[in-house]
Design an enzyme around this catalytic site. Structure first.
Site, short mmCIF file in Angstrom:
data_model
loop_
_atom_site.label_atom_id
_atom_site.label_comp_id
_atom_site.label_asym_id
_atom_site.label_seq_id
_atom_site.Cartn_x
_atom_site.Cartn_y
_atom_site.Cartn_z
N GLY A 267 0.82 -1.20 0.00
CA GLY A 267 0.00 0.00 0.00
C GLY A 267 0.85 1.25 0.00
N ASN A 271 9.56 4.99 4.17
CA ASN A 271 10.96 5.38 4.06
C ASN A 271 11.20 6.75 4.70
OD1 ASN A 271 11.29 3.16 2.04
ND2 ASN A 271 10.02 4.54 0.82
N GLU A 304 1.67 5.80 7.62
CA GLU A 304 3.07 5.94 7.19
C GLU A 304 3.75 7.10 7.91
OE1 GLU A 304 4.03 3.43 5.69
OE2 GLU A 304 2.09 2.69 5.05
N GLU A 326 4.53 -2.45 13.19
CA GLU A 326 3.27 -2.44 12.46
C GLU A 326 2.06 -2.50 13.37
OE1 GLU A 326 3.15 -1.50 9.60
OE2 GLU A 326 5.13 -1.91 8.77
#
Length: 880
Positions: A267, A271, A304, A326
């Site tokens: 998805g 980074n 993110e 996660e």
């Protein structure tokens, strides 16, 4: 048949890295026929690795090695060993500089790992083990380095050159080329490295942090997507503010960048400073994205961004700890989404996914603990267990500690481990130290696989006014795990009196100011709880807000469920009561004659929901959605998917016929005036309207048909347009179906994300998505085998959501999926391994289906050159 089995990696074998890399200097020369990567590593011996002469071993994958240099001296081939997947130098100094030059062919990289090309741009995906596809490196998350990256490319073709950190230098080169250099101030594991080079449009904004720093926000998209950035940018700023206010986390770089990429296995990717997103997870406009897409994008952008602390600043020691970042981050993005919208609806959505898909994973051959003990291929462990169940475990800690102590624990965790690669034990220890709570038994959630089952029995002592609950917990056996220990489970509940009033929960006789909701803590195999001072036998409201990821078995009567639907003050449990009632009615009809009666009380309950505009319309919209076929299959002992489909359709049509006038009234009442907005109120109205429309088209109602055609023609947003399209496609109006599908495609054929929705509407329809039609979609001009989104929208949607067609008694759906998995295994093993999942549950189905599913799995297993990704899933499915 395959004979060379992939190697199994065990958590118990973990050892610290023998060498550390303090600094990485990368230079990328990008060309149309490939890329040359120059890496210079500042390496030193890890003092924790012990004494002795240890060879330097670097990971590699699909690389052409051009040269190796040690402290400025080029090594000849006798000085090192190149095994392809390993570069080994037998003897190295305590500290040294290693220079490696590799050649890649990103344009031919269909695996989409490492450096590859998408729509003409260069981009990267390095989690979990993609960096080894770029250069030789100790590719593991506990080697953290500071990166400096210089990118060189043709200036006309690739005017935008991006990497992690801050832009520190740029300039022109010979032959129309240019360069940009980037430097990251914080150490990071190589899986967080990112690079993008392309002809992209830049959208800019700013965010002022709580300390007064101005952050430069940038989004990069292809020119055709320049008008689809606003929602993601606004979501980013909301996420940044929320993380400051709720968790005290301020962004730490001067720049935050997002890039949209069409070809992406996942998805999105967090980074450091340069998030790369699947285009479908970041691009949105009123005309091209549904309400659900807007909400999903907001959640993924938040997820993110939140990784900047829960994943980047504090990262995983090894990939067995994947849920450390996660699970925690999914919990954080779920909190955020609840605060941005309807908390009850968000909780319903999360639990529906968990109970349908993650519970199935827990009960299947790939069942694994949140912290796995072993794996063959790490990409197979980006699972709902790691993400969703991992988030539920964090949520349970939040429930047990309360919000204040949980915040204190998270502050300690970030402070104690900033800049480190740590474990799930470190996270739980921070929560213990901050709260003073003993969570030693709670750690079993990280070690034991499977979904706990809570069997609840009750009795009422009218003479003493005591209501007793007896709760027994069991955890089913899973592959490699039997005889499991009781876990620490928070169990929230309330009790309702005869008129729906909440009862005080007195655990001791005479207790004053007793609450009307409590969180019981289950720690033993069987526990008894007594509630005193009750005038009559109450109706129990169990596991409120789904306080633990468990199955509850209690002998609810349909009368009790109807009562809870109307009276439970906990919105989630009102929905849950309706879900359980519908499940009970549908299950009672599976395999019965077509004319078997449907419980009239279900019609009464749904009529109340449809007609009462005073109810929470967002909750009503959720309650009107019948249990999914996937959930009904998950609940079945020996599932017959077509029979379950037929029973569900009979109930839906019975309700639609009985409530026809109410549905028309609900539709008209929900039509809104004014500008389109993505607000909880408007989302609820559109959801109600489109649900009513779908039900009316199920019974081929002529007025409903006219409403659908008009809505399709006049809709000013994708939610209503695709709602009408889906209703017509799922109706028996074949001419209308063909016409609206053609019109929709002609209007949006230049937009890949909308075309994916068009594919999915057909692939999930039991009328338009039979196997011959699916085969035709694979031949369509817009379908692309190299694009994971296109594959998921047709093959994945058919096998995962069009269950009656996929589970055709002749086994053709299974053969079809096996063919596609084998085809994809040669080009993109990650996607192939994920697509095979529907077949792995073969033991769950009736014998007529299970044997054919097993045969399809065996055919995949016997494919020559099967990837380790697919081998692991298929092998465990057949053996487990």
């Amino acid at each position: 048949m395959r004979t060379n089995q992939p190697q199994t990696i065990y958590l118990s074998d973990y050892k610290v890295p023998p060498y550390l890399v303090d600094h990485v200097d990368l230079r990328f020369e990008l060309f149309e026929n490939g890329a040359r990567v120059h890496s210079i590593l500042a390496v030193r011996r890890n003092p924790e690795a012990g004494a002795g002469d240890i060879p330097l071993e670097l990971d590699g994958d699909s690389l052409v090695l051009e040269s190796v240099g040690l402290d400025g001296v080029t090594l000849n081939e006798a000085a090192f060993e190149n095994r392809g997947d390993k570069l080994i130098i037998a003897s190295v100094p305590e500290r040294f500089e290693l220079a490696v030059v590799t050649w890649l062919e990103p344009q031919n990289n269909t695996r989409l790992e490492g450096l590859y090309k998408s729509s003409g741009m260069f981009c990267t995906q390095c989690e979990a083990e993609g960096f080894r596809c770029i250069t030789y490196f100790p590719d593991r998350p506990d080697v953290m380095s500071r990166f400096r990256t210089r990118i060189e490319a043709d200036k006309r073709s690739y005017p935008v050159l991006l990497s992690n950190g801050n832009d520190v230098d740029r300039g022109d080169l010979d032959d129309g080329r240019h360069f940009v250099s980037w430097e990251g101030p914080f150490p990071k594991p190589c899986y967080l490295f990112a690079l993008v080079a392309g002809d992209l449009v830049e959208k800019r904004d700013t965010f002022t942090t709580c300390s007064g720093r101005d952050i430069d926000l940038r989004m990069y998209v292809e020119p055709r997507n320049s008008e689809k950035c606003d929602h993601a940018m606004d979501s980013l700023k909301r996420s940044m503010r929320w993380d400051e206010e709720v968790y005290g986390r301020e962004y730490d770089l001067d720049i935050f960048m997002i890039v949209a990429v069409d070809d992406f296995n996942m998805g999105a990717m967090e980074n450091k400073g340069l998030n790369i997103f699947n285009s479908s997870c970041v691009l949105a406009s009123q005309d091209t994205a549904t309400d659900l897409a807007f909400q999903r994008i907001e959640a993924i952008v938040a997820h993110e961004y939140f990784h900047n602390w829960s994943g980047n600043r504090v990262t995983c020691r090894d990939w067995f700890q994947l849920s450390l970042k996660e699970g925690f981050t999914v919990f954080r993005d779920s909190q955020f989404s609840s605060d941005m919208g309807s908390p009850t609806v968000k909780r319903i959505e999360d639990v529906a996914l968990l109970r349908t898909a993650q519970f199935a994973e827990d009960g299947g051959p790939m069942a694994h603990p949140i912290r796995p003990a072993s794996y063959m291929e790490i990409s197979n462990f980006y699972t709902l267990t790691i993400y969703e169940k991992g988030a539920e475990v964090v949520r349970m800690i939040h429930t047990l500690l309360g919000p204040d102590l949980f915040r204190k624990g998270s502050d300690l965790y970030f402070e104690r481990h900033d800049g480190q690669a740590v474990t799930t034990d470190d996270f739980v220890k921070a929560m213990e130290d901050a709260s003073g709570r003993d969570l030693s038994q709670f750690r079993l959630w990280y070690e034991q696989a499977g979904t706990p089952v809570l069997t609840v029995a009750d009795e009422f002592d009218a003479e003493q006014g005591i209501y007793r609950l007896t709760i027994k917990q069991t955890i089913p056996d899973t592959p490699g795990q039997t005889d499991k220990k009781p876990q620490h489970i928070p169990f929230a509940l309330g009790l309702l009196g005869g008129k729906g009033e909440s009862q005080p929960l007195r655990l001791q006789a005479g207790e004053q100011d007793a609450p009307t909701e409590r969180v019981l803590e289950l720690t033993g195999e069987t526990q008894v709880f007594e509630f005193h001072g009750l005038d009559g036998c109450p109706v129990p409201s169990l596991l409120r807000q789904f306080s633990a990821p468990v199955r509850v078995r209690y002998p609810w009567t349909r009368e009790q469920l109807l009562f809870l639907m109307s009276h439970d003050p906990d919105g989630f449990n009102r929905w849950d009561a309706g879900e359980r009632l519908a499940v009970d009615v549908i299950q009672s009809l599976v395999g019965t004659p077509k004319d078997a009666p449907v419980d009239s009380r279900l019609v009464t309950a749904y009529r109340h929901l449809v007609s009462d505009s005073s109810l929470d319309q967002a909750l009503v919209a959720k309650m009107l959605q019948l249990p999914s076929e996937a959930y009904l299959i998950e609940l079945a002992e020996s599932a017959d998917a077509p029979a379950i489909h037929d029973a569900r359709e009979r109930v839906l049509k019975h309700l639609a016929i009985a409530l026809r006038d109410d549905l028309i009234a609900c539709y008209r009442r929900s039509v809104e005036a004014g500008a389109y907005q993505v607000t909880p109120d408007q989302i609820a109205r559109r959801s109600l309207r489109n649900t009513a429309l779908a039900w009316l088209l199920q019974i081929n109602d002529e007025e409903g048909r006219e409403l659908a055609l008009r809505q399709f023609r006049e809709a000013d947003n994708m939610t209503d347009r695709i709602g009408a399209l889906r209703a017509l496609v799922n109706s028996d109006y074949e001419d209308d179906r063909a016409q609206v599908l053609e019109q929709f495609y002609e209007r949006f054929k230049e937009d890949p994300q909308v075309v994916e929705q068009w594919f999915s509407v057909q692939a999930t329809s039991d009328r338009a998505g039979q196997l011959p039609q699916i085969q035709q979609l694979l031949q369509h001009e817009a379908f692309d085998w190299k694009n994971p989104n296109k594959v998921r929208s047709v093959v994945g949607a058919f096998a995962g959501q069009n269950l009656a067609a996929f589970h055709s008694p002749d086994g053709s759906g299974y053969d079809f999926l096996a063919d596609q998995v084998c085809r994809l295994d040669d080009s993109n093993p990650q996607i192939a391994a994920r697509l095979v999942t529907p077949l792995t549950r073969w033991k769950r189905f009736a014998p007529a289906h299970s044997q054919r599913m097993k045969t399809a799995l065996e055919r995949i297993r016997d494919k020559a050159g099967l990837s380790r990704d697919v081998y692991e899933v298929v092998h465990k499915s057949l053996v487990g």
